[in-house]
Each structure stands twice: as structure tokens, then as C-alpha cells.
Design an enzyme around this catalytic site. Structure first.
Site, PDB file in Angstrom:
ATOM      1  N   ASP A 313       0.835  -1.197   0.000  1.00  0.00           N
ATOM      2  CA  ASP A 313       0.000   0.000   0.000  1.00  0.00           C
ATOM      3  C   ASP A 313       0.875   1.254   0.000  1.00  0.00           C
ATOM      4  O   ASP A 313       1.933   1.303   0.627  1.00  0.00           O
ATOM      5  CB  ASP A 313      -0.891  -0.027   1.248  1.00  0.00           C
ATOM      6  N   GLU A 342       1.602  -0.080  -4.831  1.00  0.00           N
ATOM      7  CA  GLU A 342       0.566   0.873  -5.216  1.00  0.00           C
ATOM      8  C   GLU A 342       1.242   2.201  -5.535  1.00  0.00           C
ATOM      9  O   GLU A 342       1.633   2.945  -4.633  1.00  0.00           O
ATOM     10  CB  GLU A 342      -0.458   1.054  -4.088  1.00  0.00           C
TER      11      GLU A 342
END
Length: 601
Positions: A313, A342
Site C-alpha cells: 500500500d 501501489e
């Protein structure tokens, strides 16, 4: 002065470790009231290479060389004034056979992304926990809806029947925020599965059940931030464990400042050090204690749960030098382990900067070591083009052509994660007003373009959701995931006719994809779209696949002579979903807003 006392250890992290790791150094955190006053020894004193005390007397960090430790279970002796206060056992567990060389996910896989709280409730007894703030409330769109690990286990056959080969769950570690804790990105304990999802043992059982079916498990890992309720945010080992400001400072989210040679230093500083949101304090990964803690926690989960990959993330919100070192620490231990970051950037050059061995990063002497990045540029295009019937210079399906024309920027284009939507984006079926023709076009491209396709739970049965109504609407409960649901879409016999139409197409498409190496790792040759028809080939030395996308609303016919470069001596194309045969020497007719996938023979 208050002194340490017996039984004062409240936490040990990692709680245990593993023998025969590539990196023999292990930093163990001991936490307890005034524990830093203790002297620590073990039987083989030379195995302790460092003892670090901080400004907070409740912490002590002990580094040992695990290669020197003879016994799998050994003892730390805690003393005060040369008197033993207590003895703490610690274990080095055996690694699984071939653990270091484990195979990860790659372009032969199809990833199914699900949000555990919204997928399926398999255990009614864990909906609340007395020690955690937020309680079950399915009536609240942004509340906890009761989905859990048991629910995932009970529906693994469903996921497998869809044609998916890997499962990415949004985070499962404890999140003790007072609201919106269901997504678990504001974690309060990164060594513990949230009790409302299950236990650590349940997570191991999930991994075992996934592997028993020949599937893979990808963990959603967060390096950039924790939650305000994390126990080490409430009682930090050092003042700079998280980034602190005189007044609340949020990141500017302008990640381009990291590679921008013209960027002001203050903008770059705020981007990297500002908090993601007020409930997510920004971790200072440049602090050596934090850095080692995050490296070890990630490796611990891989080894403990037998993981097959990470989705990381907010990857590029962390200090670039240190997140690259964090990534390398993992791939040093597991050379074949895939991590997808990400990187929420829409420009291919900026995306490329973050993939391992990037030619763009090399210009600035930077290498992220990150094997895979999420292709947000392609995702944006897939959310637009099928509503655009005009194919003039840079419109309609030409946008996909133009994107792929920049693939030279990526060192490993087959290792990009490609998707049309995820838990943070608009829903495809909402954008396309549940026009199944447009859904099929998007899925066809995901199944046949270069990269690793990722599907988002529920779209395969026609689920929509309006992001303008809030994130909860694009994260709706899967129908049939809870007792009492009027519609059970897990079961083909209780799905609606519309749901079955979506599911059957998706399943057939991605089951076919498993059989074709050319679309996994083959080369791409594509042709400039004409009349909103886009033709591309995926090919290797053994197989050639011809993909035809008609983005025009009307039926069209086109001549194949232009594609002789790839058609070569092939004479027919076998359509893979409806088993039709097309003569390649004759014009091909194709319906409006539809696609053909032809295996050439």
C-alpha cells in the site's frame, strides 16, 4: 525511581523467529514497564550483537546473531543489580522446505481482490470484540459488516470457479479505530489478525486451504503508516518513530515531487513525511529501529503464513532510499518473491520510475528494487474508452494503443499489475451503466493484454457502486455473504439471470486464459485502430492469439490483409469462447461493442 519487576514483559516482537535465514541478524523488541533498566544476557553472550535503549524506558531492543544460537529454544535472562528478575524463553522455528525459493505470482495468474469485511461472514461469534472500539453494524454503510476469514475459506471454491489463481485480501491485521476500521489500513497491531476477522491460526488455515487448491495468497502490506490506536503510536519507543509536526500536516499527495528535479524541498518533505489522513500517522522509515521492525514484520508474515506475494500500500509515500532497502531485504530472503507497489500515478514515465531496474530511475541513480507496479494509467483508460465512440486521433480505443506504445519505458512490462477497478476507484459497472457489452470489452482486454490481471470482487456478477456516495458504496457487501441476504450470488442456482450472464462470461474467459502461454509471457504487436477497431496479437514461438476489439456501437466488417505480418501462414482463427471458426483470408465481421479472441491455426 520505579524499577522493573517480575513478569513485566507485555510484548515481544517478533514473538518468535526462524532459523537459517539469509540475514542472521535479528532485532527483538521487549516492551514492559521500565524494562530498559534491566541487563540482558543469554547463555552464549557473543550472540548478542547490540542492545539499544531509547528515551522511553518501556522499550529495549536486543539484536542477536541467530547463526550462533545453538538451541531452537533459548533463554533471555533479565537482571537488576546482578540479580535475576525473570527469564524469558524465545524460539527459532524450523523453516518450511524450499521456503527461500518459493514461487510467487506472475503473469500466468489472475488475482481476485476482495475486502474481507464485505465478502462473506462465516463466523457469527467474532463480529465484536470487547477490547476493540468499533462494533458490528451492518446498517451503517461505513461500519463493520461482519465478513471474516472463515467466510473467505467457505467460498474459495467460488473464487476458483471464476478462474482466479491468486487472492489479494485488503489488510487483515488489527485496526482499532473508532470508525471505518473495516478496511484495516489504520492498523493497531501488525503481528495480530483483527479478532473480528479471526485469529492468526485462522489466517494460517486460509493459506493452507488456498494452497491445497493450487491458489496463491497475497498479503496487503502497509509500510507508510499505522493507525492512531497502534500501541507504539500511543507509547512510542523514540520521539521520531512517527513524523511529528507542530500542527497537523497532511501529505500533499504529490508523489511526482520525488523524481521532479525542479521540485521545492518543502514540497517533497511534506509529500513524504505528512500524514496520509488524520487517523494514519506517518512512519519514519529512515529511523533504523523502525526500518528493521518493518523488514522483520514483513518477513515474519511471509515465513509464518507461507505467503506468495505482497501488494504494498502507498509504496511511494515512504522515503525512496529506505523503501528500496526494505524491498531488497525481502527479496534477498526470497529471490522469487513478487511485490506489487501501489503507485497511484497516471503517467507511464512516473510509473516506470518505481519499477525495479527502471531506465527512468537510472537517470537519477535510483532503483526501487520493486518488481511490479500497478498500472493506473491503463486502469484510467479502461474506465473511459468504452463510453467513447469517437476514435479520432487520441480518442476512444486509440487511448489504449497510445498507452501500450510507451511500454518501452518499463523494464518488465509483463510484471505490471493491470486492472480496471479496485477498492479505491470507481466501479466499472457503474461507469458503464451495467452495459454487459462494455464489461466484456474491459475483461477481454484484461485477459489478453500484457501484465497480471486483477479482478475486483463482485464485478463478475454485475455489482456496481457510486463513488460519489462514498467509499462504502464501491465496497458493498457481496450478495449471499451473510445470513438473511435475499440474493445469494455465490450459488449459480440462486443467482439472477443477469448475474449468471456476467459470471459465466468472466469464468469462461479467465479459465481459457490459464491455457495460453502467449497471453502470459508472449510479445505484443498491435495495429493503429481504424474505425474504432483495435487489433493486437499476443505471440510466442508456439502460439499466436489475435484480439479484435470493436469499440464502435455498430457491426463492422474489416479486411485482414493489413495484419499479414502476424497472420503469416495461419489460415483460420478459432474463437475461444463460442468456438466459432474464422477464415483469415476473408473479411471478418464483428458485432458492435464486442470482442473476438482468436487462436490462430
Amino acid at each position: 525511581m520505579k524499577t522493573a519487576s517480575k513478569n513485566l514483559i507485555q510484548r515481544i516482537e517478533p514473538p518468535f523467529w526462524f532459523s537459517d535465514m539469509h540475514n542472521p541478524e535479528l532485532q527483538i523488541l521487549f516492551y514492559g514497564k521500565n524494562i530498559s533498566q534491566c541487563q540482558i544476557t543469554i547463555e552464549n553472550s557473543s550472540a548478542i550483537t547490540n542492545v539499544k535503549r531509547t528515551d522511553n524506558p518501556n522499550f529495549i531492543f536486543v539484536t542477536i546473531n541467530t547463526r550462533i544460537i545453538q538451541n531452537k529454544i533459548f533463554e533471555f535472562i533479565f537482571k537488576l543489580k546482578n540479580k535475576i528478575v525473570f527469564i524469558q524463553k524465545y524460539e527459532l522455528k524450523e523453516r518450511r522446505k524450499n521456503s527461500a525459493t518459493r514461487k510467487s505470482f506472475d503473469a500466468s495468474d489472475v488475482i481476485y481482490l476482495l475486502m474481507p469485511d464485505r465478502f462473506a461472514n462465516g463466523n457469527d461469534n467474532n463480529q465484536n470484540d470487547s477490547h476493540l472500539n468499533e462494533k458490528y453494524n451492518r446498517e451503517l454503510p461505513g461500519g463493520r459488516h461482519g465478513g471474516d476469514i472463515e467466510g473467505i475459506i467457505q467460498h474459495l471454491d467460488y473464487i476458483q470457479s471464476l478462474g482466479a489463481t491468486a487472492i489479494w485480501c485488503t489488510p487483515l491485521c488489527e485496526d482499532n479505530e473508532k470508525e471505518f476500521s473495516y478496511h484495516s489500513y489504520a492498523q493497531s497491531d501488525v503481528y495480530k489478525i483483527d479478532p473480528r476477522f479471526g485469529t492468526n491460526e485462522d489466517y494460517l488455515r486460509l493459506a493452507e486451504e488456498i494452497h491445497r487448491r493450487g491458489l496463491k495468497l497475497i498479503m496487503d502490506y502497509v509500510t507508510n503508516h499505522w493507525g492512531l490506536e497502534h500501541w507504539m503510536v500511543k507509547d512510542s519507543p523514540t520521539p521520531d518513530w512517527i513524523h511529528r509536526f507542530e500542527n497537523y500536516t497532511q501529505t500533499n499527495h504529490k508523489r511526482s515531487t520525488i523524481s521532479d528535479i525542479n521540485a521545492a524541498e518543502i514540497d517533497r518533505f511534506v509529500c513524504l513525511n505528512g500524514w496520509f489522513v488524520p487517523t494514519m500517522p506517518d512512519l519514519n522509515i529512515s529511523n533504523p529501529l523502525v526500518f528493521t521492525y518493518l523488514c522483520q514484520n514483513a518477513i515474519w508474515w511471509i515465513e509464518y503464513a507461507n505467503l506468495d506475494g505482497f501488494r504494498v500500500d502507498t509504496y511511494n509515500y515512504s522515503e525512496p532510499e529506505y523503501i528500496a532497502q526494505w524491498t531488497k531485504a525481502i527479496t534477498d530472503e526470497y529471490p522469487n518473491f513478487n511485490l506489487v507497489g501501489e503507485i497511484t500515478m497516471r503517467n507511464q514515465g512516473l510509473l516506470s520510475y518505481w519499477q525495479k531496474d527502471s531506465p527512468i530511475g537510472k537517470i537519477q541513480n535510483y532503483n526501487s528494487n520493486l518488481p511490479s507496479v500497478m498500472d493506473f494509467a491503463l486502469s484510467d483508460a479502461l474506465q473511459i474508452v468504452f463510453n467513447e465512440d469517437d476514435d479520432s486521433w487520441d480518442q476512444g480505443i486509440t487511448k489504449i494503443y497510445d498507452l501500450l506504445s510507451k511500454d518501452f519505458l518499463f523494464p518488465n512490462v509483463n510484471n505490471l499489475l493491470i486492472f480496471g477497478e479496485n477498492h479505491d476507484s470507481k466501479r466499472l459497472n457503474q461507469i458503464y451503466n451495467n452495459d454487459i457489452r462494455k464489461y466484456k470489452l474491459a475483461m477481454t482486454m484484461l485477459a489478453t493484454l500484457r501484465g497480471i490481471p486483477q479482478l475486483y470482487y463482485g464485478s463478475e456478477i454485475g455489482m456496481a457502486g457510486d463513488q460519489n456516495l462514498g467509499d462504502a458504496d464501491i465496497r458493498r457487501d457481496f450478495p449471499g455473504g451473510s445470513k438473511g441476504d435475499e440474493n445469494n450470488a455465490f450459488n449459480p442456482e440462486t443467482r439472477t439471470e443477469c448475474q449468471n450472464a456476467y459470471f459465466n462470461f468472466t469464468s469462461k474467459l479467465f479459465h481459457w486464459r490459464k491455457t495460453n502461454q502467449a497471453v502470459h509471457f508472449g510479445k505484443t504487436t498491435h495495429y493503429i485502430p481504424e474505425n474504432n477497431i483495435y487489433v493486437y496479437f499476443r505471440h510466442n514461438s508456439n502460439q499466436t492469439v489475435m484480439v479484435i476489439i470493436n469499440n464502435h456501437p455498430e457491426n463492422q466488417e474489416f479486411d485482414t490483409k493489413r495484419f499479414e505480418e502476424n497472420i503469416k501462414n495461419f489460415t483460420v482463427g478459432k474463437e475461444v469462447l463460442n468456438h466459432l471458426t474464422f477464415k483469415l483470408s476473408a473479411p471478418i465481421s464483428i458485432e458492435g461493442k464486442s470482442a473476438l479472441i482468436l487462436e490462430l491455426e
